[in-house]
Structure formats: C-alpha cells, structure tokens
Design a protein around this motif. Sequence first.
Motif, mmCIF file in Angstrom:
data_model
loop_
_atom_site.group_PDB
_atom_site.id
_atom_site.type_symbol
_atom_site.label_atom_id
_atom_site.label_comp_id
_atom_site.label_asym_id
_atom_site.label_seq_id
_atom_site.Cartn_x
_atom_site.Cartn_y
_atom_site.Cartn_z
ATOM 1 N N GLY A 37 0.987 -1.065 -0.022
ATOM 2 C CA GLY A 37 0.270 -0.359 -0.206
ATOM 3 C C GLY A 37 1.034 0.987 -0.495
ATOM 4 O O GLY A 37 0.401 1.883 0.033
ATOM 5 N N TYR A 38 1.955 0.760 0.148
ATOM 6 C CA TYR A 38 2.591 2.774 -0.289
ATOM 7 C C TYR A 38 3.752 2.317 -0.911
ATOM 8 O O TYR A 38 3.519 1.980 -1.780
ATOM 9 C CB TYR A 38 4.435 2.183 1.276
ATOM 10 C CG TYR A 38 3.821 1.549 2.954
ATOM 11 C CD1 TYR A 38 3.321 3.032 3.123
ATOM 12 C CD2 TYR A 38 3.748 0.955 3.259
ATOM 13 C CE1 TYR A 38 3.480 3.231 4.889
ATOM 14 C CE2 TYR A 38 3.059 0.831 4.800
ATOM 15 C CZ TYR A 38 2.851 1.809 5.678
ATOM 16 O OH TYR A 38 2.856 2.107 6.434
ATOM 17 N N HIS A 39 3.770 3.987 -1.123
ATOM 18 C CA HIS A 39 4.615 4.136 -2.199
ATOM 19 C C HIS A 39 6.462 4.131 -2.620
ATOM 20 O O HIS A 39 6.929 4.941 -1.885
ATOM 21 C CB HIS A 39 4.578 5.776 -3.104
ATOM 22 C CG HIS A 39 2.726 5.184 -3.881
ATOM 23 N ND1 HIS A 39 2.060 5.319 -2.889
ATOM 24 C CD2 HIS A 39 2.066 5.955 -4.491
ATOM 25 C CE1 HIS A 39 0.570 5.459 -2.787
ATOM 26 N NE2 HIS A 39 1.034 5.728 -4.358
ATOM 27 N N GLY A 40 7.019 3.706 -3.381
ATOM 28 C CA GLY A 40 8.354 3.679 -3.314
ATOM 29 C C GLY A 40 9.045 4.950 -3.915
ATOM 30 O O GLY A 40 8.487 5.305 -4.625
ATOM 31 N N ILE A 41 9.400 5.477 -3.044
ATOM 32 C CA ILE A 41 9.959 7.026 -3.565
ATOM 33 C C ILE A 41 11.844 6.958 -3.599
ATOM 34 O O ILE A 41 12.551 6.702 -3.172
ATOM 35 C CB ILE A 41 9.679 8.494 -2.411
ATOM 36 C CG1 ILE A 41 10.614 7.856 -1.100
ATOM 37 C CG2 ILE A 41 8.148 7.720 -2.224
ATOM 38 C CD1 ILE A 41 10.766 9.303 -0.352
#
Length: 323
Positions: A37-41
């Motif tokens: 559910g997180y985004h890689g940045i």
Amino acid sequence: MGPGRTVDLRSGARSVRVRAPGKINVALRVGPPREDGYHGIASVFLAVSLFEEVTASETSGDGVSVSVNGQGTLNLPPESIPLDRTNLAVRAAELLAEVSPGRTGVHLDITKRVPIAGGMGGGSADAAAALLACDALWGSGFSRDELAKIAVDLGADVPFALVGGTAVGLGVGDVLTPAISKTPLHWVLVSSDYGLSTPEVYRRLDEIRLRDGVDVDPRPEIDPAVLGMMRAGDALGLAPLLHNDLQQAALELAPGLGDILETGRDAGALAGMVSGSGPTIAFLTRSSGQAVELAAVLDAEGLQALPVQGPAHGARLVPDAAG
C-alpha cells in the motif's frame, strides 16, 4: 500517568532539551503503489534551520505525558496536535523506554516551529528530539545509529531528523544515504491553512496517473545533477531541477497553492515548489539577503513567510539544558 494529564515533576527533576530540524524535499520522485500500500520514492532530503524543540523532564509517575506550545509560523493551531499515544514523540519515548533500564516517568514539552501538517516532517522532528532527549535523560547510551534503527519503526522521516544535513532517501524514504552539501542554500517557506493529508495527496497522484495514462517507473531515481548543484551550492543551477511528483496532486486538492507559487515567482524567487505532500511552499533564492527581502514582500501580501537555510544539523542537545 497518561499523555496529556497534569504533570507532577519530581522535586529537583532533571530535564534535557533537544532541537531537531524540519526538512524539505528538494527533489521527490514517487513510484507506483506497492503491494503493502505504500509508494516507493526517491528523494533528496534537506534539513533546514527551522527547529522543533522538545524538553524531556523526569516525573514522579510512570509513563509518558506530553504538552505542546507553538511559536513562529504555524498553519494549524497547536491544540490540533494529539496529546495521547498517537503523538509520534510519545511513541518514540515509549519505544526507547522498552529498551532502557534507567527509564523513569517522563514529560515531553514540545515547542512547535515547523508548520503543522505542512509536509516538512515536524512530527518526525519531534520524535527524533524525544528519542535523543530521553536517551540522555535516562543514560541509555545508545549511539546515533542505534537510535536511528529504533526511529525506523516511527516513520521514514524520523531517522533523517536525527542525522540532518542532506541525504538521498529510497524505499519509503527510510533507506538514507548522506550526501555532501556544505554550502548553504537559502529558502523562504510559506505556510497556509489548506488541510492536506499525506494519504489523500498520494491517492490523488494515483488517480491523476490513471486518468492521464502515465507510465510510472517502479524504481524512481534522482537526477545526479541535483546533488551536483547542491554540492556546489549553486542556487541558479539547482532552480530548474527542483521537482515534486506530488505537486500536481496537491495543487488539484488545494488550487490556492498555485496562487502562492505565482506570487513568489513574481516577487523574484528563483523557483518554488510544494514541499512534500504540502501545503507548505518552498521558494529557492539567490542569497540570505534575497530570502529576507522575499519573505518581507510575501508577508506584505498577507502570507506567512519565513526565511531559512539548509543544510542544518540533525537532532542536537541544547547546550546547558541538561540537568
């Protein structure tokens, strides 16, 4: 004793005071949603000279309590900050207490200077300051690296607030690589009362990309030229390289931010961008003098503007503050 209750300090209680910096994302690239559910940045974090301050004091009871007061430029009142276990500084102290034999009851008094919910990591700075303050108060003896490992459980921005300076953040921002950047860069921060939540901004980014058919790199990267210009302290060269993938989403959710960006650019800023998920705006200037002048112009326009510089140091004990 629960957070937020009346504090009973020990007679002659010892206290430790720590300052930790807010940050801006000089460059921020966001990948697609991951399975968790997180985004890689991929981001370049820059600590700036706007510091949260936490005073940790022994109490006669058990557990952690917290109080908050505000100074400087805030876009939400301090009363909006939770005084229970959802406060990141409280969680930081509780985590450290679990591994500190010398722990006591502790009260955390937080002085807010970083815009609240402004995309500058103010809550994370509070947590970093609480970790360092409680470590000193209890004589826990953890190294900065060991505190950073504890800090990872509190969110991606907390380890950076501990170390400060300039760093490249990968993963969800928790994989930090320090970067050389010694020459100060001068900025003007403008806070506003637009209510933007970080999850909401990320959701809107995903919607925009789906709507516009944008092909997103699952492993975002930072343009090396950004780090080169920061290393050289070249504000003119850095200005066209400022980038924030979240900016379009923030502007769609709070269109008034576009007016602030236009006002700052018209007033002579080299460049401006939304900081992180917003709503704080960061304007890059040529010098400290121009930053002061730009802040004065924006203040005259009715905006809350503050000149700062970076890189700034990470969480640090305030001299002569330890009892």
